[in-house]
Design an enzyme around this catalytic site. Structure first.
Site, short mmCIF file in Angstrom:
data_model
loop_
_atom_site.label_atom_id
_atom_site.label_comp_id
_atom_site.label_asym_id
_atom_site.label_seq_id
_atom_site.Cartn_x
_atom_site.Cartn_y
_atom_site.Cartn_z
N HIS A 133 43.04 33.66 39.43
CA HIS A 133 42.97 33.78 40.84
C HIS A 133 41.88 32.83 41.72
O HIS A 133 42.00 32.26 42.39
CB HIS A 133 42.85 35.09 41.26
CG HIS A 133 44.29 36.03 41.34
ND1 HIS A 133 44.80 36.18 40.20
CD2 HIS A 133 45.01 36.46 42.40
CE1 HIS A 133 45.84 36.93 40.64
NE2 HIS A 133 45.94 37.11 42.04
N HIS A 160 38.69 41.87 37.66
CA HIS A 160 37.75 41.31 37.09
C HIS A 160 36.21 41.53 37.27
O HIS A 160 36.22 42.29 38.31
CB HIS A 160 38.21 39.53 37.55
CG HIS A 160 39.40 38.97 37.20
ND1 HIS A 160 39.40 38.28 35.91
CD2 HIS A 160 40.35 38.72 37.65
CE1 HIS A 160 40.44 37.90 35.65
NE2 HIS A 160 41.14 38.09 36.81
#
Length: 388
Positions: free
Chosen positions: A157, A204
């Site tokens: 991302h 993350h």
């Protein structure tokens, strides 16, 4: 150095960010569930990590609910980060990114798709080669489950957001008149929001996000001097369509094998297929002499945001989005039926599409078709409807 990297990889650092943004585990929010929250940073040597001391009742509650329950205390931030995280999902790629082609400049979209494909492939492969885990839950609240089986580093991302924002920023000055400082501010804001959203959603670590942004920036810097040469090769070479289809298909089939199934191979094939279809489509448009690029002396003025222009943009979005989603559904259905029949697999077997011999060709065919329709057909439909 290793201690600093370990700190950036620590799950508690992510959990602390979530709590400061108002996203709190129900267990952590209850005063009868233990003492104060553990402080961030790696535990000292010889000192037990408070994260290892779990209440058995918490484990039972977590099992009963399927995953830890959480409480949202800042709804504006919650929706902002969920929307930002959506900028890295398929729905955004298949609906909003093509609007650059339809309403701004196909040249910019071509550059964007090329860099997005390269950056995402590098990121996906690195995940399955490095095999670094995602943050632990608990203490982290995880708001997404589809990609939880994937490895963590780097954050694709963060890589995609950096590549998309800064590819447009670096390519646009020669095509469209705008204030570079404003464009830089927008690029920094969008990429930062997407990066922070990966921490907020618990998918993350800080290290994953930082590495993702830095790797993407490095790829942009290394390839930037060759963008013009690649444009000419992509649009004029006779071998361009053959290479655009064969190389991504080869990379899809040779994707690193994983010990457990995750969505990375399928997602990578999706990206490579979309890039392949778009590349062939742009080559076809160049041969036909109809590229739908802005007319007049470049850079052209930025389109005026009038009511009429916004209405035309909305019409293009609806028609184009319907065309791409319809293409996706039709190509997916037909390719799966053909592959199930070829391999003698019953249609009721939902797990069969995870097999490489089925997953790779059906996703590649589906998204190659989407890329072709987007780059060749959609603008011609706009011309017929009088909305280009």
């Amino acid at each position: 150095m290793l201690r600093r990297l370990s700190y950036l990889q620590d799950s508690e650092l992510v959990a602390r960010f979530q709590r400061r943004c108002g996203l709190v585990l129900v267990e952590a929010a209850r005063p009868d569930r233990g003492g104060p929250e553990p402080r961030g940073g790696p535990p000292e040597e010889g000192r037990p990590d408070p994260r290892d001391e779990k209440d058995p009742s918490e484990d039972q509650e977590r099992t009963a609910c399927g995953r830890p329950r959480y409480e949202v205390r800042n709804w504006p931030l919650h929706f902002l980060f969920l929307l930002s995280a959506g900028l890295g999902h398929e729905v955004f790629y298949i609906t909003c990114l093509p609007c650059i082609h339809w309403s701004l400049d196909p040249f910019l979209c071509r550059r964007l798709v090329n860099m997005w494909t390269l950056v995402m492939y590098v990121g996906q492969v690195m995940k399955d080669v490095l095999k670094l885990p995602r943050p632990l839950s608990p203490p982290v609240v995880k708001l997404e489950t589809r990609v939880d089986a994937e490895y963590g580093l780097p954050s694709t991302h963060a890589m995609a957001a950096t590549a998309i924002s800064f590819t447009v920023l670096l390519s646009a000055p020669s095509r469209i008149q705008f204030q570079f400082e404003v464009g830089l501010l927008i690029a920094l804001t969008l990429s930062s929001l997407v990066c922070l959203s990966r921490l907020y959603t618990g998918m993350h670590s800080v290290l994953d996000v930082v590495c993702g942004a830095l790797i993407s920036a490095a790829i942009l810097l290394l390839t930037y001097p060759y963008w013009e040469a690649f444009d000419r090769l992509q649009l004029t070479s006779r071998v361009s369509p053959v290479a655009a289809l064969s190389l991504p298909l080869l990379l899809s089939y040779t994707y690193p094998a994983a010990a457990r199934y995750s969505t990375t191979r399928g997602d990578t094939t999706t990206i490579l297929g979309a890039g392949a279809g778009s590349s062939v489509g742009y080559w076809v448009n160049q041969q036909l002499g109809q590229t739908f690029e802005p007319r007049g002396r470049l850079p052209v003025p930025f389109p005026a945001m009038t009511a009429g222009a916004l209405a035309l943009g909305a019409a293009r979005f609806l028609v184009g989005g319907a065309a791409l989603l319809g293409t996706r559904q039709a190509a997916k259905t037909l390719s799966l039926r053909a592959l199930y029949s070829w391999y003698g697999v019953p249609r009721s077997d939902g797990d069969a599409r995870r097999r490489r011999e089925i997953e790779v060709p059906y996703k590649f065919v589906t998204y190659t078709a989407v890329g072709l329709v987007n780059s060749i057909l959609v603008n011609r439909v706009f011309v017929l409807l009088g909305i280009l």
